[in-house]
Structures are given as C-alpha cells and as structure tokens.
Design a protein around this motif. Structure first.
Motif, PDB file in Angstrom:
ATOM      1  N   GLY A 187       0.842  -1.196   0.000  1.00  0.00           N
ATOM      2  CA  GLY A 187       0.000   0.000   0.000  1.00  0.00           C
ATOM      3  C   GLY A 187       0.873   1.240   0.000  1.00  0.00           C
ATOM      4  N   GLU A 188       0.554   2.196   0.831  1.00  0.00           N
ATOM      5  CA  GLU A 188       1.306   3.450   0.871  1.00  0.00           C
ATOM      6  C   GLU A 188       2.679   3.291   1.503  1.00  0.00           C
ATOM      7  OE1 GLU A 188       0.473   6.189  -0.692  1.00  0.00           O
ATOM      8  OE2 GLU A 188      -1.298   5.100  -1.402  1.00  0.00           O
ATOM      9  N   SER A 189       2.902   2.199   2.226  1.00  0.00           N
ATOM     10  CA  SER A 189       4.212   1.928   2.824  1.00  0.00           C
ATOM     11  C   SER A 189       4.466   0.428   2.778  1.00  0.00           C
ATOM     12  CB  SER A 189       4.265   2.430   4.278  1.00  0.00           C
ATOM     13  OG  SER A 189       3.433   1.627   5.103  1.00  0.00           O
ATOM     14  N   THR A 190       5.733   0.039   3.021  1.00  0.00           N
ATOM     15  CA  THR A 190       6.079  -1.379   2.971  1.00  0.00           C
ATOM     16  C   THR A 190       5.505  -2.169   4.146  1.00  0.00           C
ATOM     17  OG1 THR A 190       8.171  -0.833   4.064  1.00  0.00           O
ATOM     18  CG2 THR A 190       8.201  -1.018   1.659  1.00  0.00           C
ATOM     19  N   SER A 191       5.008  -1.484   5.149  1.00  0.00           N
ATOM     20  CA  SER A 191       4.364  -2.176   6.271  1.00  0.00           C
ATOM     21  C   SER A 191       2.916  -2.538   5.951  1.00  0.00           C
ATOM     22  CB  SER A 191       4.418  -1.307   7.532  1.00  0.00           C
ATOM     23  OG  SER A 191       3.745  -0.079   7.323  1.00  0.00           O
ATOM     24  N   GLU A 192       2.396  -2.018   4.854  1.00  0.00           N
ATOM     25  CA  GLU A 192       1.022  -2.310   4.430  1.00  0.00           C
ATOM     26  C   GLU A 192       1.062  -3.285   3.247  1.00  0.00           C
ATOM     27  OE1 GLU A 192      -3.005   0.020   2.869  1.00  0.00           O
ATOM     28  OE2 GLU A 192      -1.166   1.138   3.294  1.00  0.00           O
ATOM     29  N   ILE A 193       0.945  -4.566   3.542  1.00  0.00           N
ATOM     30  CA  ILE A 193       1.015  -5.609   2.521  1.00  0.00           C
ATOM     31  C   ILE A 193      -0.409  -5.954   2.081  1.00  0.00           C
ATOM     32  CG2 ILE A 193       1.773  -7.944   1.979  1.00  0.00           C
ATOM     33  CD1 ILE A 193       3.926  -7.620   4.126  1.00  0.00           C
ATOM     34  N   LEU A 194      -0.713  -5.697   0.820  1.00  0.00           N
ATOM     35  CA  LEU A 194      -2.050  -5.926   0.294  1.00  0.00           C
ATOM     36  C   LEU A 194      -2.201  -7.292  -0.358  1.00  0.00           C
ATOM     37  CD1 LEU A 194      -2.684  -2.429  -1.367  1.00  0.00           C
ATOM     38  CD2 LEU A 194      -3.238  -3.177   0.958  1.00  0.00           C
ATOM     39  N   GLU A 195      -1.084  -7.836  -0.858  1.00  0.00           N
ATOM     40  CA  GLU A 195      -1.158  -9.114  -1.559  1.00  0.00           C
ATOM     41  C   GLU A 195       0.211  -9.780  -1.549  1.00  0.00           C
ATOM     42  OE1 GLU A 195      -2.543 -10.832  -5.983  1.00  0.00           O
ATOM     43  OE2 GLU A 195      -2.602  -8.679  -5.532  1.00  0.00           O
ATOM     44  N   ARG A 196       0.205 -11.109  -1.450  1.00  0.00           N
ATOM     45  CA  ARG A 196       1.461 -11.863  -1.464  1.00  0.00           C
ATOM     46  C   ARG A 196       1.258 -13.121  -2.314  1.00  0.00           C
ATOM     47  NH1 ARG A 196       6.034 -12.756   2.050  1.00  0.00           N
ATOM     48  NH2 ARG A 196       7.487 -13.949   0.756  1.00  0.00           N
ATOM     49  N   ALA A 197       2.168 -13.360  -3.227  1.00  0.00           N
ATOM     50  CA  ALA A 197       2.078 -14.557  -4.068  1.00  0.00           C
ATOM     51  C   ALA A 197       3.476 -15.065  -4.365  1.00  0.00           C
ATOM     52  CB  ALA A 197       1.342 -14.243  -5.368  1.00  0.00           C
ATOM     53  N   ARG A 198       3.663 -16.362  -4.259  1.00  0.00           N
ATOM     54  CA  ARG A 198       4.925 -16.989  -4.649  1.00  0.00           C
ATOM     55  C   ARG A 198       4.603 -17.995  -5.755  1.00  0.00           C
ATOM     56  NH1 ARG A 198       9.727 -18.897  -0.734  1.00  0.00           N
ATOM     57  NH2 ARG A 198       9.853 -16.631  -0.653  1.00  0.00           N
ATOM     58  N   ILE A 199       5.158 -17.738  -6.927  1.00  0.00           N
ATOM     59  CA  ILE A 199       4.884 -18.569  -8.089  1.00  0.00           C
ATOM     60  C   ILE A 199       6.120 -19.406  -8.380  1.00  0.00           C
ATOM     61  CG2 ILE A 199       4.186 -18.573 -10.513  1.00  0.00           C
ATOM     62  CD1 ILE A 199       3.063 -15.759 -10.066  1.00  0.00           C
ATOM     63  N   GLY A 200       5.989 -20.713  -8.293  1.00  0.00           N
ATOM     64  CA  GLY A 200       7.131 -21.587  -8.517  1.00  0.00           C
ATOM     65  C   GLY A 200       6.676 -23.009  -8.751  1.00  0.00           C
ATOM     66  N   GLY A 201       7.651 -23.899  -8.969  1.00  0.00           N
ATOM     67  CA  GLY A 201       7.335 -25.292  -9.175  1.00  0.00           C
ATOM     68  C   GLY A 201       6.783 -25.610 -10.550  1.00  0.00           C
ATOM     69  N   CYS A 202       6.733 -24.617 -11.447  1.00  0.00           N
ATOM     70  CA  CYS A 202       6.200 -24.813 -12.792  1.00  0.00           C
ATOM     71  C   CYS A 202       7.176 -24.203 -13.798  1.00  0.00           C
ATOM     72  CB  CYS A 202       4.820 -24.172 -12.927  1.00  0.00           C
ATOM     73  SG  CYS A 202       4.772 -22.412 -12.543  1.00  0.00           S
ATOM     74  N   SER A 203       6.873 -24.325 -15.079  1.00  0.00           N
ATOM     75  CA  SER A 203       7.730 -23.766 -16.119  1.00  0.00           C
ATOM     76  C   SER A 203       7.972 -22.277 -15.878  1.00  0.00           C
ATOM     77  CB  SER A 203       7.072 -23.955 -17.487  1.00  0.00           C
ATOM     78  OG  SER A 203       7.714 -23.171 -18.471  1.00  0.00           O
ATOM     79  N   VAL A 204       9.203 -21.829 -16.127  1.00  0.00           N
ATOM     80  CA  VAL A 204       9.520 -20.419 -15.923  1.00  0.00           C
ATOM     81  C   VAL A 204       8.680 -19.542 -16.856  1.00  0.00           C
ATOM     82  CG1 VAL A 204      11.841 -20.785 -15.042  1.00  0.00           C
ATOM     83  CG2 VAL A 204      11.486 -20.605 -17.521  1.00  0.00           C
ATOM     84  N   LEU A 205       8.232 -20.085 -17.977  1.00  0.00           N
ATOM     85  CA  LEU A 205       7.379 -19.315 -18.886  1.00  0.00           C
ATOM     86  C   LEU A 205       5.994 -19.107 -18.272  1.00  0.00           C
ATOM     87  CD1 LEU A 205       8.376 -21.007 -22.267  1.00  0.00           C
ATOM     88  CD2 LEU A 205       9.388 -19.002 -21.151  1.00  0.00           C
ATOM     89  N   ASP A 206       5.480 -20.111 -17.573  1.00  0.00           N
ATOM     90  CA  ASP A 206       4.216 -19.957 -16.860  1.00  0.00           C
ATOM     91  C   ASP A 206       4.374 -18.960 -15.709  1.00  0.00           C
ATOM     92  OD1 ASP A 206       2.811 -21.727 -18.460  1.00  0.00           O
ATOM     93  OD2 ASP A 206       3.342 -23.463 -17.233  1.00  0.00           O
ATOM     94  N   GLN A 207       5.520 -18.996 -15.041  1.00  0.00           N
ATOM     95  CA  GLN A 207       5.768 -18.048 -13.958  1.00  0.00           C
ATOM     96  C   GLN A 207       5.723 -16.611 -14.492  1.00  0.00           C
ATOM     97  OE1 GLN A 207       9.389 -19.042 -11.827  1.00  0.00           O
ATOM     98  NE2 GLN A 207       8.956 -21.237 -11.957  1.00  0.00           N
TER      99      GLN A 207
END
Length: 455
Positions: free
Chosen positions: A230-250
């Motif tokens: 959000g307005e600062s790094t202490s305001e996390i609106l979304e988190r996603a870790r994309i892995g385990g699949c083709s780097v093109l899908d990532q």
C-alpha cells in the motif's frame, strides 16, 4: 583515493615482458611531473615491495577480470621505487611461473627511472587459476579466497559451459507448457526427443539439462516472489509466490497479477478503452531478462515488489563475466549467462539476443515520464519501473541542483556546488535525495564520483 607526484624526469618504460615469451619493446608510461590518481580498486593494487601476497591477486585477476599490480608504490601513493628492479622483475616472473597453475598471461612494465614496475594480469580462458591449490577473487579493493559457489562457476567457465547446460538431477520431465507454446508461436506440431536435442535441452548423450528442467511443467528451482504494498512497505495488500512450474508460466502469471493491478478501463458514452498505469511491455521485458540471465545456481527467488508508484524487480546474480555496467546500460552487447535457456526464449519471442533489453525497457516510457532505473549490485540486478504520472515532488533547492545539471553531462559534486553556490555538504544531501527519486544518476566512486541528470 591515493595520488602520487612523479619526478619531472620520468616518462620512459625501457622494457615490457610479456608472460612466457620475454618480448621486449619501448613504451611511454607517463608525462614528467604529472600527478596520477591511483585508487586501489577491483582492477588495481599497490605494493611497496615484492612479496608472496601478490600471487593471490594474480589468481583473482586471471579468474575474473584483468587488473594490474603496481610495485614500488606505497599505500598513500608515494613512489618509493624498488631497490633492484631487474632482480624484482625476474623474481615476479619466477614466482608466477612456480606458484600459479595453470600459468596466466601477463605483462610486466618497468619504469627504471622511477623504480616502479606494473604487472598486468589478463583474465584467462583456462579457469580456475589456482595459487597453492586455492582460487581467489577481488572483493572491492581486497583479495579473498573464492567460496564453493564461485569455484564451481570457475570450473564451468574453464570447460566453456554454463549451469543451464549441465545434466539435470531429475531426468523425468513433462513439457506440456513448452509443447503448447512451440505449437502456438512457431507452428511446431511434433514434440519428441529430437525436438529437445534441437533446442539444446538434451545433451549429446541424451540427458536432459538444467535448461530443460527450468522449462518443464514441474521443477525444483526458485520461482518468483511477489508482494504488493500500500502506501508503505508495512502495508502488505497481496502476497504470491509462483514456482514449481515452467519459468514461462511463472512469467505469464506474474504479468497477470500486474495487469490486474495496473490497468483500468476508461468508459465513455460510446467506447471502452483499456489504459495502463504501468507499461506492461517494460515489465514483461524486465521479467523475461531476469529469468533468462539470472544466476540459477543461487537459491534465491526473483522478487517483484509492487508499489502504487513503481514496480521493483530484483534478479539474483550480478552481471556475467565479460560485460561491464556501462555496456549493460548502453545495450547492444549480449553475454547470456544461460545461453541454452536464452536461445529457447528467443525462439519463442520472449527476449532478443542483441543486448536490446535495457533500450527496449526505456523506450516503453514516453517523453516526459519518469524513466526506469537500473541498479547493478554486487549480487543482484534491480530494475525500478515507475508508474505513469509518478513524478516525485522536488524542493526549490533540488530544482536548483537539477538546473545546474544539463542532461547528458557528468559533473562532480564540487562543480555542482559551485554552480549552485551551495556548500559541499548541502549539495551532497540534495544529490542523495535526487538519486533516491530517480532524477539523478551517480557513476564512479571516491573522488572520481560524477553525477548526471536522467533523461
């Protein structure tokens, strides 16, 4: 930074010894009475005398980058000379020949009038170059032993191989995603072992390599870590870790998240137009380059930090050997760290192999918008992509500094301070603020630091 004043009658080198060939010629070193700036750096070291410690630096230069060692000069830059330069010259030759394996290519330049000797060691192809069984690297202006990861990379470089060309640990792979892209983009209908060999994803023995694993439907390599703030790094609106699949899908899934957050539709009475707050082409190019050129032997993810006014992509691994920061920023030079992976991504249209990544990212920003920023760090490369209309506010003093910096001109802090009639400390503080706002770029270090206004 150090500097030394040469005697007014110096200026002639009376011989140069080339490595193993003992080739002699006359060469001019410097003009009499001129002060030479001699900072110790990654590619320059000062030695008051000849001792065994210089051999570690010989190993480092031969392994990683060409550099020089100046003998007969004190740490403060004072020229003290060598008491018996001919004897020391032969001693350096013998010490290199007896202690460094394999033998590196080098030159020795002797200035008999000032009593100084310059040993230049060239980066070689037969890595690793070892001193007493150990490989060394330069860490800023000092020499340290190479760690296990650096040693593995040197061994690969000596074999003229890259990490993505090594046989993969797991030979059971599926390629549904790659097969579909080859069909959609290149019209390839047949996909078998010969296809993998043609793409370089299987070696001469038929073993699948690491590049194949990265493109397979399931792989153990680090993926992409995304955080939306959000307005600062202490305001996390979304988190996603994309892995385990083709780097093109990532890559495609990361672009999907960015598209959801940085595009909107502008509706009028008769039309519906899609508008971007961030140039997605620039982000796609940045991510593709990060995947193709990152150091895959590092257990670290590519990070994508999404802020309201910018997106920051950090790729593990600095620039590959053979390319300097200036060449990387200028474009036109391509030294892929993962040539097999990069070639497949080039064939599929994800990247170009002509060093055009940085220019293409810059071209995605229209004139008047805040330009992207490229930071080459010791262990990573960071690209900052501002959103459209995200011009940072500047104070009256900062505007004065900007006005004193014509676009494309390099100036020192002292020159800028004189132009603005400000103190050096005030000018330094303002330059740091402008650099943080991506309006000023710094190059060089120490007394050689220069600043330029970003276009």
């Amino acid at each position: 930074m150090f500097s030394g004043q040469l005697p007014s009658n110096t200026g002639t080198i009376n011989r140069i010894i080339i490595g193993q060939d003992n080739f002699f010629l006359v060469h001019s070193l410097c003009s009499g009475g001129r002060t030479i700036a001699l900072p110790e750096s990654k590619d320059r070291e000062l030695k008051i005398s000849v001792s065994k410690s210089f051999l570690k630096t010989v190993s480092a230069y031969a392994n990683y980058r060409t550099g020089s060692i100046i003998f007969g000069m004190a740490d403060d830059g004072t020229i003290v000379g060598l008491p018996d330069i001919d004897k020391d010259c032969l001693r350096v030759e013998h010490m290199i020949h007896d202690s460094i394996d394999p033998r590196p290519r080098y030159t020795i330049e002797v200035d008999s009038r000032s009593g100084t000797m310059t040993l230049t060691v060239f980066e070689g192809p037969d890595k690793p170059y070892l001193y007493e069984g150990k490989a060394y690297i330069r860490n800023d202006s000092s020499t340290i032993e190479a760690g296990p990861l650096e040693l593995k990379r040197l061994v690969l470089a000596g074999k003229h191989m890259s990490f993505d060309q090594l046989p993969a640990d797991n030979q059971k792979m599926e390629f549904g995603s790659l097969k579909q892209r080859l069909h959609d983009r290149l019209g390839v209908d047949r996909f078998d072992r010969n296809t993998l060999r043609t793409l370089g994803l299987a070696d001469a023995d038929g073993q699948l390599v690491n590049a194949a694993a990265l493109l397979s439907d399931s792989n153990p390599f680090p993926g992409i870590d995304i955080m939306r703030f959000g307005e600062s790094t202490s305001e996390i609106l979304e988190r996603a870790r994309i892995g385990g699949c083709s780097v093109l899908d990532q890559l495609d899934r990361t672009i999907g998240i960015a598209e959801r957050n940085y595009t909107f539709e502008k509706v009028t009475a008769t039309t519906r137009e899609r508008s971007e707050r961030l140039p997605l082409d620039a982000l796609r190019e940045t991510l593709a380059d990060a995947i193709a050129h990152r150091a895959w032997d590092m257990l670290a993810t590519i990070t994508v930090a999404m802020h309201p006014d910018r997106v920051v992509v950090t790729s593990p691994g600095s620039l590959p050997s053979g390319i300097e920061r200036e060449a990387y920023l200028a474009g036109g030079l391509s030294v892929p760290r993962n040539p097999t992976l990069a070639t497949v991504m080039f064939r599929l249209g994800y990247i170009e192999l002509f060093g055009s990544g940085v220019p293409r990212i810059r071209e995605a920003y229209p004139e008047g918008e805040l330009p992207p920023r490229f930071d080459v760090l010791d262990a990573s490369i960071r690209v900052t992509l501002p959103t459209f209309g995200s011009h940072p506010a500047t104070t009256v003093e900062e505007k004065a500094v900007l006005n004193a910096l014509p676009t494309g001109m390099l100036m020192s802090r002292k020159q800028i301070a004189n132009a603005c009639d400000m103190s050096l400390s005030t000018t330094g503080r303002l330059l740091a603020s402008l650099e943080q706002k991506n309006l000023v770029e710094r190059s060089g270090r120490g007394r050689g630091t220069k600043y330029s206004r970003r276009a």
